[in-house]
Design a protein around this motif. Structure first.
Motif, PDB file in Angstrom:
ATOM      1  N   ILE A 216       0.823  -1.212   0.000  1.00 23.38           N
ATOM      2  CA  ILE A 216       0.000   0.000   0.000  1.00 23.38           C
ATOM      3  C   ILE A 216       0.857   1.262   0.000  1.00 23.38           C
ATOM      4  N   THR A 217       1.728   1.381   1.012  1.00 23.10           N
ATOM      5  CA  THR A 217       2.475   2.629   1.177  1.00 23.10           C
ATOM      6  C   THR A 217       3.404   2.910   0.004  1.00 23.10           C
ATOM      7  N   ILE A 218       4.248   1.944  -0.338  1.00 28.70           N
ATOM      8  CA  ILE A 218       5.236   2.166  -1.404  1.00 28.70           C
ATOM      9  C   ILE A 218       4.568   2.436  -2.756  1.00 28.70           C
ATOM     10  N   PRO A 219       3.573   1.628  -3.190  1.00 25.11           N
ATOM     11  CA  PRO A 219       2.936   1.926  -4.484  1.00 25.11           C
ATOM     12  C   PRO A 219       2.265   3.294  -4.526  1.00 25.11           C
ATOM     13  N   LEU A 220       1.603   3.702  -3.437  1.00 25.42           N
ATOM     14  CA  LEU A 220       0.919   4.988  -3.438  1.00 25.42           C
ATOM     15  C   LEU A 220       1.885   6.157  -3.251  1.00 25.42           C
ATOM     16  N   LEU A 221       3.087   5.866  -2.792  1.00 26.39           N
ATOM     17  CA  LEU A 221       4.111   6.897  -2.647  1.00 26.39           C
ATOM     18  C   LEU A 221       4.896   7.092  -3.943  1.00 26.39           C
ATOM     19  N   LYS A 222       4.688   6.231  -4.895  1.00 29.25           N
ATOM     20  CA  LYS A 222       5.472   6.226  -6.116  1.00 29.25           C
ATOM     21  C   LYS A 222       5.433   7.550  -6.898  1.00 29.25           C
ATOM     22  N   GLU A 306       1.278   7.105 -16.220  1.00 24.81           N
ATOM     23  CA  GLU A 306       0.517   7.956 -15.295  1.00 24.81           C
ATOM     24  C   GLU A 306       1.401   8.652 -14.271  1.00 24.81           C
ATOM     25  N   HIS A 307       2.646   8.206 -14.110  1.00 28.42           N
ATOM     26  CA  HIS A 307       3.536   8.796 -13.121  1.00 28.42           C
ATOM     27  C   HIS A 307       4.547   9.771 -13.731  1.00 28.42           C
ATOM     28  N   ALA A 308       4.527   9.935 -15.053  1.00 33.41           N
ATOM     29  CA  ALA A 308       5.473  10.852 -15.707  1.00 33.41           C
ATOM     30  C   ALA A 308       5.097  12.302 -15.399  1.00 33.41           C
ATOM     31  N   LEU A 309       6.103  13.181 -15.420  1.00 36.07           N
ATOM     32  CA  LEU A 309       5.849  14.598 -15.152  1.00 36.07           C
ATOM     33  C   LEU A 309       5.111  15.254 -16.311  1.00 36.07           C
ATOM     34  N   PHE A 310       5.463  14.855 -17.542  1.00 37.01           N
ATOM     35  CA  PHE A 310       4.829  15.461 -18.727  1.00 37.01           C
ATOM     36  C   PHE A 310       4.907  14.478 -19.879  1.00 37.01           C
TER      37      PHE A 310
END
Length: 310
Positions: A216-222, A306-310
């Motif tokens: 939970i913590t690590i994936p949502l902190l990604k 979905e995690h890229a800045l742009f």
């Protein structure tokens, strides 16, 4: 009539927003003065500065200033040191900061505030102060390690400021000690924003604390983790001047392990006053840092869009 009403509403919204515009004005002025007004000075990287003629009248020399950095006999050493130290800072510092943030989340609220204050203190210290704290431990005659640890155990003193083999570990340790508090609080702020129902559901399913952290913590902190790493990659060719100049006390015998691009340019300025060559080195750092961020972001976008800045 409709347009007139719309214009009145627009004017009213603008009048209501005037206090907010005034509040952001100092920040905008700082951004303009500090980040945009100096941009014409980039031409110094391609000129040979003549103080009599000024920046605009100085002659153009093309890429000669850039050759100074790469043709120097120390060029490989300073580039290697800058890249390897920053890579170690990013990897070890991030891992340590995330670990501390997770441990903070497991504490009671009463102790969380105390621990946050305690771990943030090193971040607030000047590197001048840090350098003397390090010297108090590593000093040759009266240093705590030699005086209180090695001598009582029968070992000979270590001349810390003349033997460069110890300094990669010392510099990495000092950097992590000084910076982990600030980074930990950023990660901790992200962790406490995670919906607690995830953890409650995991507890009902019988998940242990370690499994909750891993699932939970690590994936949502990604997302925050990726953003922080990308920002660090953008400055991977820069070095913390105070860390590499003040902490080793500018000892010439340690240059093989403490000399980086920034300290090299600074010493060049102090010895030969080469402003144009310093500008060229800074220009290279900025451009390469920009492309490194683009490359890292492109890799992240291909793997986890979905995690890229742009």
């Amino acid at each position: 009539m409709k347009r007139k009403t719309h214009n009145k509403n627009l004017a009213k919204r603008i009048r209501q927003s005037i206090p907010f515009y005034i509040m952001i004005l100092p920040g905008l002025l700082y951004l303009l003065i500090n980040n945009y007004l100096p941009l014409p000075g980039l031409q110094l990287a391609f000129k040979r500065l003549n103080y009599a003629e000024g920046v605009w009248g100085s002659p153009w020399v093309g890429l000669k200033n850039f050759k100074y950095l790469f043709r120097s006999p120390d060029s490989w050493i300073i580039i290697r040191n800058t890249l390897l130290y920053n890579t170690a800072f990013i990897c070890l510092g991030t891992a340590f900061s995330v670990t501390i943030a997770i441990l903070l989340n497991e504490c009671s609220r009463k102790w969380q505030k105390r621990y946050q204050t305690f771990i943030l203190i090193p971040h607030l210290l000047s590197y001048v102060v840090v350098s003397y704290i390090v010297y108090a431990f590593l000093g040759g005659e009266n240093g705590m390690i030699n005086n209180q640890l090695l001598r009582p155990l029968g070992f000979s003193d270590i001349s810390w400021y003349t033997e460069d083999k110890y300094w990669p570990f010392i510099l990495v340790f000092v950097n992590i000690w000084k910076t982990f508090g600030y980074s930990s609080i950023i990660y901790f702020a992200s962790i406490i924003g995670i919906d607690r129902t995830y953890y409650e559901a995991a507890e009902v399913d019988g998940a242990s604390a370690l499994k909750q952290i891993r699932s939970i913590t690590i994936p949502l902190l990604k997302p925050v983790l990726i953003t922080m790493i990308l920002l660090s990659i953008g400055r991977i060719l820069y070095s913390d001047f105070g860390l590499f100049y003040q902490v080793p006390m500018n000892s010439g015998m340690l240059f093989d392990t403490t000399n980086t691009i920034d300290t090299f340019v600074y010493r060049g300025l102090m010895e030969s006053n080469d402003v144009d060559r310093a500008a060229a080195a800074n220009f290279i750092q900025s451009v390469l840092g920009f492309f490194l961020v683009l490359t890292a972001n492109m890799i992240i976008r291909k793997t986890e869009k979905e995690h890229a800045l742009f």
